[in-house]
Enzyme design. Structure first.
Site, PDB file in Angstrom:
ATOM      1  N   TRP A 247      -4.472  12.696   5.382  1.00 46.93           N
ATOM      2  CA  TRP A 247      -4.212  13.269   4.054  1.00 46.93           C
ATOM      3  C   TRP A 247      -2.879  12.781   3.483  1.00 46.93           C
ATOM      4  CZ3 TRP A 247      -6.035  18.939   3.031  1.00 46.93           C
ATOM      5  CH2 TRP A 247      -7.307  19.150   3.562  1.00 46.93           C
TER       6      TRP A 247
ATOM      7  N   GLY B 167       0.823  -1.205   0.000  1.00 49.91           N
ATOM      8  CA  GLY B 167       0.000   0.000   0.000  1.00 49.91           C
ATOM      9  C   GLY B 167       0.860   1.260   0.000  1.00 49.91           C
TER      10      GLY B 167
ATOM     11  N   THR C 264      -9.401   1.712   2.255  1.00 50.26           N
ATOM     12  CA  THR C 264      -9.189   3.156   2.400  1.00 50.26           C
ATOM     13  C   THR C 264      -9.985   4.017   1.414  1.00 50.26           C
ATOM     14  OG1 THR C 264      -7.235   2.988   0.987  1.00 50.26           O
ATOM     15  CG2 THR C 264      -6.870   2.893   3.359  1.00 50.26           C
TER      16      THR C 264
ATOM     17  N   TYR D 188     -16.301   4.993   6.772  1.00 55.10           N
ATOM     18  CA  TYR D 188     -14.857   4.728   6.905  1.00 55.10           C
ATOM     19  C   TYR D 188     -14.368   5.126   8.302  1.00 55.10           C
ATOM     20  CZ  TYR D 188      -9.823   5.601   6.292  1.00 55.10           C
ATOM     21  OH  TYR D 188      -8.453   5.638   6.446  1.00 55.10           O
TER      22      TYR D 188
ATOM     23  N   ALA E 250      -5.701  -1.830   5.056  1.00 51.67           N
ATOM     24  CA  ALA E 250      -6.987  -1.196   5.368  1.00 51.67           C
ATOM     25  C   ALA E 250      -7.797  -1.099   4.084  1.00 51.67           C
ATOM     26  CB  ALA E 250      -6.766   0.204   5.949  1.00 51.67           C
TER      27      ALA E 250
ATOM     28  N   ASP F 297      -5.207 -12.462   4.380  1.00 49.93           N
ATOM     29  CA  ASP F 297      -6.495 -11.759   4.377  1.00 49.93           C
ATOM     30  C   ASP F 297      -6.827 -11.444   5.828  1.00 49.93           C
ATOM     31  OD1 ASP F 297      -9.047 -10.816   4.235  1.00 49.93           O
ATOM     32  OD2 ASP F 297      -9.907 -12.630   3.324  1.00 49.93           O
ATOM     33  N   ILE F 298      -6.749 -10.164   6.176  1.00 48.65           N
ATOM     34  CA  ILE F 298      -6.927  -9.851   7.603  1.00 48.65           C
ATOM     35  C   ILE F 298      -8.376 -10.017   8.067  1.00 48.65           C
ATOM     36  CG2 ILE F 298      -4.903  -8.339   7.739  1.00 48.65           C
ATOM     37  CD1 ILE F 298      -6.872  -5.937   7.904  1.00 48.65           C
TER      38      ILE F 298
ATOM     39  N   LEU G  27       1.366   3.690   2.280  1.00 48.46           N
ATOM     40  CA  LEU G  27       2.210   3.856   3.469  1.00 48.46           C
ATOM     41  C   LEU G  27       3.076   2.631   3.708  1.00 48.46           C
ATOM     42  CD1 LEU G  27       3.066   5.376   6.026  1.00 48.46           C
ATOM     43  CD2 LEU G  27       1.050   4.417   7.174  1.00 48.46           C
TER      44      LEU G  27
END
Ligand code: NAP
Length: 293
Positions: free
Chosen positions: A150, A10, A62, A125, A60, A36-37, A12
């Site tokens: 952000w 991802g 997102t 979310y 996540a 797969d969480i 981050l």
């Protein structure tokens, strides 16, 4: 020290993987396709296989607007997923580093949010991320919870990339000017996370780049830096955009606890953006260089 990053592909997760590996940590990554969480057994298996001392959950769901149409999937990943990862970490006595968002707040405080402020999300979310925080706090005896906002950076879709791409297609861009926040460069956030890990910190921290700006002024700064002066940016009221998810009007978070704890300050968002845009490769996709299963 061995670290497993879940969600290492991802936006981050990619920068966390690069930063921690460059600093000498033994970094493993798992993402969709490997783990797969939303499945407790999948979380347990991934953590057992890597046998890390720290798990970082950067996975996540997102897409804030898509969460409104898919609340079940959103809660399965952002709330139940955290529960499963936290339980698996508790079973193996592993520290868990997790991320949450300024969107757990409703934006009515009028001054920067601190770690103790109660969450009151405006959208699905935000509600799912707040539920995930509660599972983390209840279930993981050793956790680090970082709320950020952000995000943009070299990997994945983000506002900076979207604005630059739109400016190459359109002569006029309409951008929301009644939402204020703190744009945060994933490279800076990854460095701050490394700092907290190296100092073995626990608890909740707010970490963003310093300063505050509207999406409209942020877009103008991006284009000015890139010399795209022929593109007109017009301010737009968020009520006119009619997006599925409501957003907080003012979701700035205070970094004071991070500063008091580590003695480090985050850069102003303008400097971080300049750094990001000065490196031409920075908005191109790269793959993180970590072990893959
Ligand atoms: N982006 C922001 O502006 C922002 C702001 C504040 C806080 N945060 C938080 O910061 C963290 C990182 O966000 P990000 O923007 O880097 O997210 P991202 O780019 O969307 O990356 C999330 C990663 O998790 C993967 N994933 C999704 N569902 C999964 C599942 N069930 N099992 C395993 N992996 C799964 C995604 O795979 P796919 O791409 O294939 O779905 C993706 O690789 C998140 O906790 C987010 O809530 C983000």
């Amino acid at each position: 020290m061995k670290i497993l990053i879940i969600g290492h592909k991802g936006m981050l997760g990619s920068d966390l993987a690069l930063r921690l590996a460059a600093s000498g940590y033994d970094v493993s990554g798992r993402d969709v396709g490997d783990v797969d969480i939303t499945s407790p057994s999948s979380c347990r298996a991934a953590i057992a296989e890597c046998d890390p001392e720290i798990v970082i959950n950067a996975a996540a769901y997102t897409d804030v607007d898509a969460c409104e149409a898919n609340p079940d999937l959103c809660f399965a990943v952002n709330a139940q997923g955290v529960r499963h990862v936290a339980k698996a970490c508790r079973e193996r006595r592993v520290k868990l580093v997790h991320f949450s968002t300024d969107y757990i707040f409703d934006g009515t405080k009028g001054q920067p949010y601190v770690e103790e402020d109660p969450g009151h999300p405006l959208n699905v979310y935000g509600a799912s991320k707040l539920a995930g925080e509660r599972y983390l706090i209840d279930l993981a005896p050793d956790f680090l919870l970082i709320r950020t906002a952000w995000l943009y950076g070299p990997h994945g879709r983000n506002f900076v990339r979207t604005i630059l791409e739109a400016a190459r297609r359109e002569r006029t861009l309409d951008v929301v000017d009644d939402q204020i926040g703190s744009p945060t460069y994933t490279v800076d956030l990854a460095a701050a996370v490394e700092r907290l890990i190296s100092e073995d910190r626990r608890g909740i921290f707010h970490i963003t780049n310093r300063g505050q700006v509207s999406w409209f002024a942020f877009a103008k700064t991006i284009l000015a830096h890139d010399g795209l002066t022929g593109v007109v940016v017009r301010p737009l009221a968020s009520t006119r955009l009619a997006r599925p998810a409501r957003r907080p009007a003012y979701s700035v978070m205070s970094n004071r606890k991070f500063f008091r704890t580590t003695g480090r300050t985050m850069r102003f968002w303008q400097l971080a953006l300049q750094d990001c845009l000065s490196s031409r490769s920075v908005l191109e996709q790269r793959s993180p260089s970590v072990e893959k299963p």
